[in-house]
Write a protein that holds these residues in place. Structure first.
Motif: not given
Lengths: 129, 129, 129, 129
Positions: A100-101, A109-110, D10-11, D16-22
């Motif tokens: 996924n990365r 993706s942001r 989980l970390d 991953f989610v935070a970096e992409r603002d998801w």
């Protein structure tokens, strides 16, 4: 000694299944069907709940308990599926995160969510029935 | 006079929804969620039934009644979804059959089932959140 | 003469399947699995779309075309399923609407959506494997 | 030092989610929709595979790789869902296994699979929209 929670829960599940002689029903096809039907039950809980209310709704103790049970049902079916095909849960997850990365680089993706950008190849390939 | 069964059932469904003031919950997202959760219930009925027994199992009156109801639930959610987005059920089906004809030419498809040959494009496209 | 659109599309589907010798894969279990996997694809289109935007999003020509195709895939699998078990699509839907009328009387239902109020019976019943 | 694989993954997912603002797209409703649509993709892989061939089919390296990725997608969506509502994956699974022990006592369950024995209560309850 470190307790590996995955191994512990897998041992419990294997014993649960063995005691009931259920392995005969647990081939990968049936387990995949179990995963999706349990996932459907989790989705059913939220189908009329709007996005803006979803977090608060999930904090209500009764709702939270129900969705916790439905999510656990999905987890159990998924753990049994991966165990049946001989795949480690965390290895599979970690490997897919890395894929996924590459599929969703941060810059592109942001602020934009994953989209199901799939195309179906025309006709069956070498893979037969 | 020809009775159009689709229009008749759509009229019944629209009245049913209006009487209960349910249109507020029936945006396409929620209806898509309803379709898949009802489909999950249909799948649940067959998850431990093996392929060789599936036809005979479905002929048992009690089983048949249950899967008939679950299938009807999927149908109702799907009819409501298509109605909400303004698409005719039979036109959509006929159009997709023609697409499938090209995707699965007889010569290449004979005896080989459709396979989910999908590839995910890397990263979100121009379509934003 | 009345054209029955259901019979017409069923004839087309039956011929499509027969030409490709696909009936061997179309027992009720596999078709139920097809219904839910196609339903999952429809749900995938809306998973990051919020409720407030869902109607407008569905009016975009590209989006509309995609969800129309996904919905048609669900419809096709469902029509094949009902045909396999010998059930008429509209009869099943009409019968279920009547059951729903009793389950969701107008007075009690007005403004309140259907909720998955299900309880699981403890343990398997007389229904065996 | 014991590494807790759940906390580690989980970390990784949270970053991953935070970096992409998801996180804005990851309310529990959308995540439940993600779980079921990914589960649908896993089910799609097996829909034409018969029960007797399912284990062997899953051992083919190409097939195994695909279903491993699909299962990982379900797992990732499920982990994100449970994290969003603040529930520990293993605690939820263990609690549900204990509930299942009571629902499926060994004596009554031996050789008989879980069946979806559900009854829908008539009408919505006090739980409103």
């Amino acid at each position: 000694m470190s307790a590996d929670r995955l191994e512990a829960v897998l041992d419990t599940l294997r014993a649960f299944v063995a005691e009931r002689d259920w392995a005969q029903f647990h081939d990968p096809k049936n387990l995949a069907m179990a995963v999706v039907s349990e996932a459907g039950e989790l989705a059913a809980e939220y189908r009329w709940i709007s996005n803006p209310e979803a977090d608060a709704w999930s904090r209500d103790p009764e709702n939270r308990s129900r969705v916790e049970h439905e999510a656990a049902d999905v987890a159990i079916a998924l753990l049994l599926f991966l165990d049946r095909i001989g795949v480690d849960f965390f290895k599979a997850v970690s490997a897919k995160i890395e894929i996924n990365r590459r599929s969703y680089p941060v810059a592109a993706s942001r602020g934009r969510p994953q989209r199901p950008e799939r195309t179906r190849s025309s006709g069956p390939s070498a893979s037969s029935a």
